[in-house]
Design a protein around this motif. Structure first.
Motif, PDB file in Angstrom:
ATOM      1  N   PRO A  29       0.521  -0.913   0.104  1.00 31.59           N
ATOM      2  CA  PRO A  29      -0.408  -0.312  -0.134  1.00 31.59           C
ATOM      3  C   PRO A  29       1.052   0.905  -0.234  1.00 31.59           C
ATOM      4  O   PRO A  29       2.340   1.196   0.941  1.00 31.59           O
ATOM      5  N   LEU A  30      -0.137   2.020  -0.727  1.00 35.10           N
ATOM      6  CA  LEU A  30       0.648   3.576  -0.513  1.00 35.10           C
ATOM      7  C   LEU A  30       0.553   4.803  -0.742  1.00 35.10           C
ATOM      8  O   LEU A  30       0.394   6.207  -1.286  1.00 35.10           O
ATOM      9  N   SER A  31      -0.697   4.269   0.646  1.00 32.97           N
ATOM     10  CA  SER A  31      -1.927   5.293   0.457  1.00 32.97           C
ATOM     11  C   SER A  31      -1.558   6.379   1.586  1.00 32.97           C
ATOM     12  O   SER A  31      -2.536   7.188   2.423  1.00 32.97           O
ATOM     13  N   SER A  32      -0.494   6.466   2.295  1.00 36.39           N
ATOM     14  CA  SER A  32      -0.524   7.538   3.329  1.00 36.39           C
ATOM     15  C   SER A  32       0.698   7.851   3.711  1.00 36.39           C
ATOM     16  O   SER A  32       2.059   7.796   3.115  1.00 36.39           O
ATOM     17  N   GLN A  33       1.495   9.012   4.183  1.00 34.27           N
ATOM     18  CA  GLN A  33       3.006   9.509   4.807  1.00 34.27           C
ATOM     19  C   GLN A  33       3.129   8.207   4.976  1.00 34.27           C
ATOM     20  O   GLN A  33       4.549   8.003   5.019  1.00 34.27           O
ATOM     21  N   MET A  34       2.503   7.514   5.749  1.00 35.20           N
ATOM     22  CA  MET A  34       3.493   6.547   6.750  1.00 35.20           C
ATOM     23  C   MET A  34       3.543   5.371   6.173  1.00 35.20           C
ATOM     24  O   MET A  34       4.954   4.627   5.573  1.00 35.20           O
ATOM     25  N   ASP A  35       2.604   4.400   4.818  1.00 39.49           N
ATOM     26  CA  ASP A  35       3.547   3.722   4.127  1.00 39.49           C
ATOM     27  C   ASP A  35       4.754   4.590   3.015  1.00 39.49           C
ATOM     28  O   ASP A  35       6.008   4.167   3.187  1.00 39.49           O
ATOM     29  N   LEU A  36       4.477   5.540   2.816  1.00 39.66           N
ATOM     30  CA  LEU A  36       5.854   6.257   1.877  1.00 39.66           C
ATOM     31  C   LEU A  36       7.203   6.054   2.914  1.00 39.66           C
ATOM     32  O   LEU A  36       8.028   5.941   2.236  1.00 39.66           O
ATOM     33  N   ALA A  37       7.071   6.725   3.858  1.00 42.01           N
ATOM     34  CA  ALA A  37       7.838   6.507   5.040  1.00 42.01           C
ATOM     35  C   ALA A  37       8.401   5.173   4.629  1.00 42.01           C
ATOM     36  O   ALA A  37       9.678   4.777   5.185  1.00 42.01           O
ATOM     37  N   LEU A  38       7.262   3.951   5.172  1.00 38.80           N
ATOM     38  CA  LEU A  38       8.106   2.751   5.020  1.00 38.80           C
ATOM     39  C   LEU A  38       9.106   1.934   4.319  1.00 38.80           C
ATOM     40  O   LEU A  38       9.820   1.694   3.414  1.00 38.80           O
ATOM     41  N   ALA A  39       8.037   2.762   2.887  1.00 35.91           N
ATOM     42  CA  ALA A  39       8.351   2.312   1.014  1.00 35.91           C
ATOM     43  C   ALA A  39       9.753   2.558   0.896  1.00 35.91           C
ATOM     44  O   ALA A  39      10.598   2.602   0.455  1.00 35.91           O
ATOM     45  N   TYR A  40      10.236   4.082   1.398  1.00 31.93           N
ATOM     46  CA  TYR A  40      10.859   4.906   0.729  1.00 31.93           C
ATOM     47  C   TYR A  40      11.336   5.074   2.031  1.00 31.93           C
ATOM     48  O   TYR A  40      12.093   4.696   2.745  1.00 31.93           O
TER      49      TYR A  40
END
Length: 756
Positions: A29-40
């Protein structure tokens, strides 16, 4: 007959929507700021550090373990030759699609602008950190031999040049079975190979590993037999040269047991086939035209066993039987190579599978009733769903036994389930339906033939032999559209209702007789039958056509009513229903009713359940039915929970042999973990729901449309259930592909209707 491909259609296929055939889809999932922080950044640093500490963790934290590089330099592309890396890209993307469809393997295709073998080796070798395996493709001989050999030495991941080994493995399986049928010893047979390219050389080497003796083979090229005294021989040809008194292909074929052709079409004649030993085996694998046409070879020798590379003849040698599953097994044990033991295991697994009873789904897909091991069935069919669970484990076991597996499999039963779930083994549903339709094409009348999409679909239906289109509408307008779109429908029947006076008179009498006690006058019947939806339905009713397709440009209720008036429902059926097949990444789901019944009663839902269950069985699947609501087993009150709970009880009593559960929320129906935790009594635990019954038209319609748009699911339908004869209504604005799918379903429906 081979499918006729038009240049315009092929180019349109590759340009429609996004250019090309592939895309990259995120798996997290890439739907939140947390997702983005985990992904990148900053979260991505954590798996980086884990991999730095132990490089094997790359398989744990990245996609490497399921990622193949399909790599070429474009020097030997199909039959086109050295066309360059850019021009080879459509082929490499196509190979990636096959990897994904048949084995659930992701692919990056890489086209490299380099012809120097040593430089190419260095480039590919440097890509090892990215990929779990390398599939070399369309690299010309003799460089391909050196490139593969050196990469195998220098890399610690599986490397295979499919042009060499794919055909060898599949045809090797066919050879083993053919020799068993004719009761010949592989160590004693005389083998003639025509062709000296990469495939021919690899096949010959592989046959020798199966048992063929060096002294019993002759290889020929365009100059004739490859002899020791020829001055033009390179090291590869010297490997197979002979000093016997054999100079021509005819010399070589005298008393030969097996002919393997990987050369050019139509270069072998009947007289040469007659020179061969009793019970000859002929593998004429040149594409698109074999070395000798199938019909001529069979005519020349009644005792002959033959295979070609074509799908319209028995025993098709198709590389798709091999490479997806070979790499699947290699990846799943993290093999460091694809060695001879693994290739032999694949060939033997394919050969063994051909001897097992053929599932009904395969027989039906190919329009056969008695497919079974023998002269006409040496190897399995490409659509056989057992291929992945047969070949991949055999390859994985061979990797483990030969010492190249770094991650051995311990639970083979669990591995088989994983293989099935990885590809969604039922995702081939429409492929099977289309293949089955082709075996007995039926007459399909199109009510909206003055539409470009319908005409394009009719062209595909005609070319692929799925059905025989009948075009209904204004003749001049249809002919003009055919010309404007550069179509070839010259042999397709065009019927203008206004020109058919006798049929109008006949149809008027039939419609009036059916509807005279429903308030229809003879004059109204005469007026209605000139309308294409009535005319087309009455063609089916009277046997002038086998199936009816309409609905592309008109609302569903307006389209279905003429068929109900003209054809009616099956005996014992009180109302029709509509079902969608939703092809998702978790397999197909069947949605009903999403098109016809506005607010069915509990009793009417039971009838819908019965119709839907029969339709699911029509697609060779077991219906596992969830009756949906906003309540779980009485957790909430209201009219819908009460209705669906009653429908569940009635349906279980009426259809005791079906798996039925409800009432339940949609997420619970498809989530076994929730059921185990919260509702351990559910009959769907271990039997994941695939058939969803909605409480009313609104919920079903909303669900399928949302899933189509947001869930990236392909909707096939609506499929009309309960009609007395094959009538299928298109979704408003359907694509050409969706029209073709619906026609295939209609044709198979008509085949079934004929057999009743």
């Amino acid at each position: 007959m081979a499918i006729k491909i038009r240049r315009e259609d092929a180019l349109n296929y590759h340009t429609q929507g996004s250019p090309g055939k592939i895309e990259v889809v995120p798996t997290k999932p890439l739907s939140s700021q947390m997702d983005l922080a985990l992904a990148y950044s900053p979260g991505v640093a954590e798996p980086c550090k884990e991999i730095e500490a132990d490089v094997e963790n790359v398989y744990k934290y990245t996609a490497k373990g399921n990622l193949i590089g399909v790599i070429t330099n474009g020097t030997a592309v199909l039959g086109l030759g050295d066309i360059g890396p850019e021009a080879s890209k459509p082929v490499m993307e196509g190979k990636g699609v096959l990897f994904k469809k048949f084995a659930g393997i992701d692919v990056f295709d890489i086209e490299i602008n380099e012809k120097d073998p040593k430089k190419l080796i260095e480039i590919i070798r440097s890509l090892e950190p990215t990929f779990g395996g390398i599939n070399l493709e369309d690299i010309k001989a003799p460089e391909c031999f050196e490139i593969e050999r050196e990469l195998k030495k220098q890399m610690n991941i599986p490397v295979m040049h499919d042009d060499q080994h794919g055909t060898a493995i599949i045809s090797g399986a066919a050879l083993l079975n053919a020799l068993e049928i004719v009761e010949k010893d592989i160590t004693k047979i005389k083998l003639v190979v025509n062709g000296a390219g990469a495939s021919a050389v690899s096949c010959t080497r592989f046959y020798m590993s199966l048992g063929v003796k060096r002294e019993n083979l002759v290889m020929c090229d365009k100059e004739g037999a490859i002899r020791n005294d020829r001055p033009d021989l390179d090291d590869i040809k010297k490997e197979f040269s002979t000093d016997r008194d054999i100079h021509t292909l005819s010399d070589a074929l005298k008393d030969a047991d097996v002919f393997l052709g990987l050369s050019a079409g139509n270069i072998v004649n009947q007289d040469q086939i007659k020179l061969m030993a009793p019970n000859p085996i002929v593998f004429a694998l040149a594409n698109p035209d074999p070395e000798i046409p199938y019909e001529l070879a069979i005519e020349a020798r009644e005792d002959l066993i033959m295979a070609t590379g074509r799908s319209d003849h028995p025993n098709q040698v198709n590389n798709v039987l091999g490479f997806p599953y070979i790499f699947r097994g290699a990846l799943d044990v993290r093999a460091t190579a694809i060695n001879e033991e693994m290739k032999l295991a694949a060939a033997k697994a394919i050969a063994k599978l051909a001897k097992e009873p053929v599932p009904d789904i395969v027989n039906k897909a190919y329009g056969e009733s008695k497919l079974g091991f023998g002269r006409m069935y040496l190897i399995p069919k490409p659509l056989d769903p057992r291929l992945i669970t047969t070949i991949a484990p055999a390859v994985a076991k061979a990797a483990m036994e030969s010492g190249v597996a770094k991650f051995p499999i311990k639970d083979w039963d669990a591995y088989e389930l994983e293989l099935q779930e990885r590809i969604g083994i039922d995702q081939r549903l429409m492929s099977v339906v289309i293949a089955r339709a082709k075996k007995d094409p039926k007459r399909v009348v199109f009510a909206e033939a003055d539409n470009r999409k319908i005409l394009k679909a009719a062209q595909i239906i005609k070319d692929e032999k799925i059905g025989n289109p009948i075009l209904l509408g204004n003749r001049e307008k249809i002919l003009s559209l055919i010309q404007d779109n550069s179509l070839d429908l010259s042999n397709v029947s065009i019927i203008d209702p206004l020109e058919e006076k006798e049929m109008i008179q006949k149809f008027t009498s039939i419609l009036f007789e059916k509807r005279q006690r429903k308030g229809m006058s003879i004059s109204e019947a005469s007026r209605l039958v000139t309308q294409r939806n009535y005319f087309g339905a009455l063609m089916v009713e009277t046997g002038a056509a086998d199936a009816f397709i309409s609905g592309l440009t008109r609302d569903y209720p307006k389209t279905i009513l003429p068929s109900l008036h003209s054809i009616g429902v099956k005996k014992g059926v009180k109302r029709v229903a509509g079902m969608y097949i939703m092809n998702t990444d978790k397999g197909p789901f069947f949605f009903a009713d999403a098109t016809v019944n506005l607010d069915p009663t509990a009793e009417e839902l039971v009838e819908i359940i019965g119709l839907t269950a029969e339709a699911v069985k029509f697609f060779n699947m077991e219906p596992r039915i969830a009756i949906l609501s906003y309540s779980n087993f009485g957790s909430a009150q209201g009219d819908i929970p009460a209705k669906t709970a009653k429908a569940t009880a009635l349906a279980k009593a009426k259809y005791p042999d079906l798996i039925i559960e409800g009432e339940m929320q949609a997420n619970v129906a498809i989530n076994e973990e929730i059921q185990r935790d919260m509702y351990p009594f559910s009959k769907l635990i271990g039997k994941k729901a695939n058939t969803l019954i909605f409480p009313d038209l609104s919920s079903g319609n909303i669900a399928y449309k949302l899933l189509s748009e947001l869930g990236n699911a392909e909707a096939i339908g609506p499929i009309l259930l309960g009609m007395n004869k094959p009538v299928h209504i298109l979704q408003l604005g359907s694509s050409i592909r969706e029209i073709v799918n619906m026609v295939a379903i209609a044709v198979v429906d008509a085949q079934t209707n004929d057999s009743i």
